[in-house]
Design a protein around this motif. Sequence first.
Motif, PDB file in Angstrom:
ATOM      1  N   GLY A 149       0.770  -1.200   0.006  1.00 38.65           N
ATOM      2  CA  GLY A 149      -0.085   0.096   0.077  1.00 38.65           C
ATOM      3  C   GLY A 149       0.760   1.422   0.027  1.00 38.65           C
ATOM      4  O   GLY A 149       2.003   1.354   0.233  1.00 38.65           O
ATOM      5  N   SER A 241      -7.225   3.387   1.938  1.00 35.79           N
ATOM      6  CA  SER A 241      -6.941   3.776   3.155  1.00 35.79           C
ATOM      7  C   SER A 241      -8.370   3.730   3.966  1.00 35.79           C
ATOM      8  O   SER A 241      -9.471   3.547   3.463  1.00 35.79           O
ATOM      9  CB  SER A 241      -6.617   5.300   3.403  1.00 35.79           C
ATOM     10  N   VAL A 253     -14.091   3.331   4.153  1.00 36.57           N
ATOM     11  CA  VAL A 253     -13.035   2.552   3.348  1.00 36.57           C
ATOM     12  C   VAL A 253     -13.091   3.569   2.032  1.00 36.57           C
ATOM     13  O   VAL A 253     -13.924   3.945   1.570  1.00 36.57           O
ATOM     14  CB  VAL A 253     -13.560   1.146   2.690  1.00 36.57           C
ATOM     15  N   THR A 351      -7.915  -4.613   0.799  1.00 35.40           N
ATOM     16  CA  THR A 351      -6.652  -3.978   1.275  1.00 35.40           C
ATOM     17  C   THR A 351      -5.432  -4.665   1.087  1.00 35.40           C
ATOM     18  O   THR A 351      -5.419  -5.644   0.435  1.00 35.40           O
ATOM     19  CB  THR A 351      -6.855  -3.914   2.962  1.00 35.40           C
ATOM     20  N   ASP A 355      -1.346  -0.270   3.695  1.00 31.81           N
ATOM     21  CA  ASP A 355      -2.259   0.642   3.628  1.00 31.81           C
ATOM     22  C   ASP A 355      -2.525   1.308   4.957  1.00 31.81           C
ATOM     23  O   ASP A 355      -2.239   0.757   6.002  1.00 31.81           O
ATOM     24  CB  ASP A 355      -3.623  -0.166   3.365  1.00 31.81           C
TER      25      ASP A 355
END
Length: 421
Positions: A149, A241, A253, A351, A355
């Motif tokens: 991420g 994120s 989200v 995800t 992240d």
Amino acid sequence: MELRQRLTLFAVTVAATPLVLGGCTTERKSGAGAQGRAAPPELTITPSERAQDVPLSAEVGTAVKGGRISAVRIIDDKGVQVAGEPREDGSAWVPSRPLQPRRTYTAEVTATGDSGKTTTRKTTFTTMPKPTKPAITSTLYFTDNQTYGTAMPVTLAFDPPISKEARADVQRRLFVKTNPPQPGTWSWLDDGSQAYYRAPDFWRPGTTISVRAGLGGLPIGKDWVGDADQSATSKIGRQVSLEIDNATKQMSVMRDGKLIRRIPVSLGKPSTPTSSGKMVIMEKHQYATFDTRGEPNGGYVVDVEDAQRLTNGGEFIHGAPWSEGDQGKTNVSHGCTNVSAAAADWLMNVTQVGDLVTFKGTEVQLQPGNGWTAWNVSWDEFVKGSALPVPAGLRPAPALAPHPGAVAGGSPAPAPSVTGD
């Protein structure tokens, strides 16, 4: 809940500045008389001729006046050439891996001046025996061929921690390259147990990051040596994120800055609260067993699905079908973020490790080093943790003088974090 499988944070011992080992060898100048009166460049290299007990982390130091390094060649005593590359500032040539113990190496360096005249110097040196001092174990939390991420910090953990006096020497042997370029810096936790690398802003999706922790054989202080030379190259994926607000008991989200879903949550109850702060997803487990027997506020064993670790202390996001009636309403966990089984399964497909997850409004603050906490401080604070000078382009802007009527303030010291389920 707290997962009984905790991250093992190891450390690496490291040593001195790249090869400041002494004098130079006799120079050999070429091109004399071919370029008129122009003088050849002045070239100094280290280690010195016939140097003994050279560290296995040795670099060939180069200093040029009136020119630039145009060629470097190092061969061992069997005639095999040593691979390597120059430092960005041209101050040294760095072998791609530690040198071998009790071996003799010959380095030949050529500098070329603006006039075309050259100076070549050559030095032969012998490395030290295999180190007998205890090694500082280092763990690089950045794995090869992964997709991370946009908040993924390059994280190194050390066991035992690196002393403040040795951190600059260690940091000189930590190399990060990004493509496209997005420069950053390293920052140390106060106790020396971890060092993080990040840029002022989150990584751009699609960025390739190459890391080398060249600590194998590096002397660290008088009593320790680095344990390993570690390298990894991976990419940054899409921007995702999570934002969790205790006031609303909702998780937002976000993808590419846009809200794609809201999920009801149940956080840590008042006696075992969830930490507030900026965390990073560290691990993802389809199945996990939380065993808290012997832990404060613990004593239970439970199997969970779709668990994502956020802290070393045991805070996770995970499916919790037993608390679905409380999610969005009441906090009932031991510190973890409970979501429905369906939402947890969906999140696992959205995800990535690396992240950013931001919590706000809970009873305690995230402590430095409880997870990968590189984003839990401002850039101005982050760069203060570097053991080396920060390049001018990355330094914080000078603070403006406060208005005469301004009131001094600041954040309270973080309270101890609590593990939960």
